[in-house]
Design an enzyme around this catalytic site. Structure first.
Site, PDB file in Angstrom:
ATOM      1  N   LYS A  14      46.969  36.566  47.554  1.00  0.00           N
ATOM      2  CA  LYS A  14      46.693  35.312  46.848  1.00  0.00           C
ATOM      3  C   LYS A  14      47.254  34.129  47.643  1.00  0.00           C
ATOM      4  O   LYS A  14      46.611  33.099  47.777  1.00  0.00           O
ATOM      5  CB  LYS A  14      47.299  35.333  45.438  1.00  0.00           C
ATOM      6  N   LYS A  74      36.662  42.452  49.491  1.00  0.00           N
ATOM      7  CA  LYS A  74      36.670  43.091  48.176  1.00  0.00           C
ATOM      8  C   LYS A  74      35.964  42.181  47.160  1.00  0.00           C
ATOM      9  O   LYS A  74      36.178  40.963  47.181  1.00  0.00           O
ATOM     10  CB  LYS A  74      38.135  43.299  47.745  1.00  0.00           C
ATOM     11  N   LYS A  76      36.804  38.043  41.506  1.00  0.00           N
ATOM     12  CA  LYS A  76      36.531  36.756  40.870  1.00  0.00           C
ATOM     13  C   LYS A  76      37.107  35.624  41.711  1.00  0.00           C
ATOM     14  O   LYS A  76      36.541  34.550  41.810  1.00  0.00           O
ATOM     15  CB  LYS A  76      37.161  36.732  39.467  1.00  0.00           C
TER      16      LYS A  76
HETATM   17  P1  TYM Z   1      41.567  43.136  37.339  1.00  0.00           P
HETATM   18  O1  TYM Z   1      41.245  42.376  36.118  1.00  0.00           O
HETATM   19  O2  TYM Z   1      41.694  42.385  38.614  1.00  0.00           O
HETATM   20  O3  TYM Z   1      40.539  44.259  37.575  1.00  0.00           O
HETATM   21  C1  TYM Z   1      40.219  45.156  36.531  1.00  0.00           C
HETATM   22  C2  TYM Z   1      39.926  46.527  37.093  1.00  0.00           C
HETATM   23  O4  TYM Z   1      38.819  46.449  37.995  1.00  0.00           O
HETATM   24  C3  TYM Z   1      39.170  47.054  39.233  1.00  0.00           C
HETATM   25  N1  TYM Z   1      38.517  46.309  40.313  1.00  0.00           N
HETATM   26  C4  TYM Z   1      37.756  46.867  41.236  1.00  0.00           C
HETATM   27  N2  TYM Z   1      37.395  48.142  41.454  1.00  0.00           N
HETATM   28  C5  TYM Z   1      36.566  48.388  42.489  1.00  0.00           C
HETATM   29  N3  TYM Z   1      36.086  47.419  43.331  1.00  0.00           N
HETATM   30  C6  TYM Z   1      36.434  46.121  43.150  1.00  0.00           C
HETATM   31  N4  TYM Z   1      35.946  45.188  43.951  1.00  0.00           N
HETATM   32  C7  TYM Z   1      37.301  45.791  42.064  1.00  0.00           C
HETATM   33  N5  TYM Z   1      37.828  44.641  41.592  1.00  0.00           N
HETATM   34  C8  TYM Z   1      38.567  44.977  40.522  1.00  0.00           C
HETATM   35  C9  TYM Z   1      40.696  46.915  39.322  1.00  0.00           C
HETATM   36  O5  TYM Z   1      41.250  47.890  40.170  1.00  0.00           O
HETATM   37  C10 TYM Z   1      41.111  47.112  37.895  1.00  0.00           C
HETATM   38  O6  TYM Z   1      41.229  48.480  37.580  1.00  0.00           O
HETATM   39  N6  TYM Z   1      46.369  44.004  37.178  1.00  0.00           N
HETATM   40  C11 TYM Z   1      45.134  44.467  36.594  1.00  0.00           C
HETATM   41  C12 TYM Z   1      45.047  44.233  35.099  1.00  0.00           C
HETATM   42  C13 TYM Z   1      46.161  44.858  34.342  1.00  0.00           C
HETATM   43  C14 TYM Z   1      46.360  46.259  34.146  1.00  0.00           C
HETATM   44  C15 TYM Z   1      47.549  46.365  33.381  1.00  0.00           C
HETATM   45  C16 TYM Z   1      45.682  47.393  34.554  1.00  0.00           C
HETATM   46  C17 TYM Z   1      47.154  44.214  33.702  1.00  0.00           C
HETATM   47  N7  TYM Z   1      47.991  45.127  33.146  1.00  0.00           N
HETATM   48  C18 TYM Z   1      48.057  47.632  32.993  1.00  0.00           C
HETATM   49  C19 TYM Z   1      46.185  48.640  34.165  1.00  0.00           C
HETATM   50  C20 TYM Z   1      47.359  48.745  33.418  1.00  0.00           C
HETATM   51  C21 TYM Z   1      44.048  43.697  37.308  1.00  0.00           C
HETATM   52  O7  TYM Z   1      44.273  42.781  38.046  1.00  0.00           O
HETATM   53  O8  TYM Z   1      42.851  44.034  37.053  1.00  0.00           O
END
Ligand code: TYM
Length: 321
Positions: A111, A190, A193
């Site tokens: 980031k 990757k 958003k």
């Molecule tokens: P977030 O919101 O960025 O993404 C949600 C989920 O989508 C997966 N993901 C992807 N998988 C494959 N290819 C991609 N390009 C891609 N972009 C996103 C992420 O691996 C994720 O599984 N920190 C977490 C949210 C969170 C969380 C938690 C998850 C907060 N607390 C507790 C599990 C347990 C996150 O940023 O997800």
């Protein structure tokens, strides 16, 4: 076995979220004793500063989960901020969170590399995520590969806390199957958003087409043989299509005489084949937003009961009872 996962409402969800997280979380419902799935709105505040956009995206993630087949009878489905106990646990875990470890977190460094300000919230993001996971005594956490390091930090914090204050937390395992690759975005990074390179899950057919037609390619002529692995269209297609269909496209690209325009049209077709049933269910649910809000409220009430138990144990352990 208890399964937990979360997704940030930091905008409209994309193909990477679906293939990397939502799909397998929904499939895992059947194998779990219970599931805790939540919308990580506190986390989203690290990137979203428009309150109306946050509200809209929060409901959007709820619709996405439900349209993907989340069963509200089986899953405790809630909004992270409806259980503020998670913030107190974040503080208690911060006691054992070393700054040098957090400075090494890829997503934080990434980031900053993309020009974001190094705020305290961004820095302590993994501690809040650890609190999410440990608060509900989760066994298994299905996520995409990009979250692996956050799960390692969660385990480290649990071990350190337990060693210092007594056994309070259960050690969770990640569920990151090799078959679930990181989905690349339209520019080859990757899909994310924050990089503006997404193919949306919801949104009009026109928007989806625009995103797919906008995938960045080189300028190789139609006749030229092309290396599929160096090609953004193919790398996304591989995540969407069946292995047989993906092998067919790889072969066509290698042989030459197959242009990027045709490959994009084929990706668009595969996208609709995979996602149209989901998109139809989502549109139907959108007409019942009050039901969705009620479901989230009921989920939060259940989640809070569990959260209070773990928080009470952690407070006792450190001497705050
Ligand atoms: P977030 O919101 O960025 O993404 C949600 C989920 O989508 C997966 N993901 C992807 N998988 C494959 N290819 C991609 N390009 C891609 N972009 C996103 C992420 O691996 C994720 O599984 N920190 C977490 C949210 C969170 C969380 C938690 C998850 C907060 N607390 C507790 C599990 C347990 C996150 O940023 O997800």
């Amino acid at each position: 076995m208890r399964i937990l996962t979360g997704i940030q409402p930091s905008g409209r969800l994309h193909l990477g979220n679906y293939l990397g997280a939502i799909r397998q979380s929904v499939e895992l419902q059947a194998r779990a004793d219970d599931c805790y799935y939540f919308i990580a709105d506190y986390h989203a505040l690290t990137t979203v500063s428009d309150p109306a956009a946050l509200r809209e995206a929060t409901l959007g993630v709820a619709l996405d989960f439900l349209a993907a087949g989340l069963d509200p009878e089986k899953v405790v489905f809630f909004r992270q901020s409806d259980v503020p106990e998670v913030q107190e646990l974040t503080w208690l875990l911060s006691i054992v969170a070393s700054v040098s470890r957090l400075e090494l977190a890829h997503s934080y460094k990434d980031k900053l590399a993309h020009g974001k300000e190094a705020t305290h919230a961004l820095f302590s993001y993994p501690v809040l995520m650890a609190a999410d996971i440990l608060l509900y005594r989760s066994d298994l956490v299905p996520v995409g590969k990009d979250q692996k390091q956050h799960l390692e930090i969660t385990r480290d914090l649990a071990v350190k806390f337990n060693r210092k204050f007594g056994e309070v937390f259960k050690l969770p395992e990640g569920f990151i199957p090799d078959s679930v690759a990181t989905v690349p975005g339209t520019d080859g990074q990757k899909m994310s958003k924050s990089y503006n390179n997404t193919i949306p899950l919801s949104g009009s057919d026109k928007e989806v087409k625009k995103a797919i037609m906008g995938i960045v390619t080189d300028s190789a002529p139609v006749e030229a043989p092309k290396d599929p692995e160096q090609n953004n269209i193919y790398r996304i297609y591989k995540a969407v299509a069946t292995p047989e269909k993906a092998a067919e496209m790889a072969e066509r690209l290698r042989a030459g005489g197959y242009g990027y325009g045709d490959a994009k049209k084929e990706l668009l077709r595969a996208y609709h084949e995979l996602l149209d049933p989901f998109r139809e269910r989502r549109a139907a649910l959108e007409a019942h937003l009050d039901d969705v809000r009620d479901r989230l409220a009921a989920g939060a009430a259940k989640a809070r009961v569990e959260a209070r138990k773990t928080l009470a144990a952690a407070r006792r352990a450190v001497g705050l009872d």
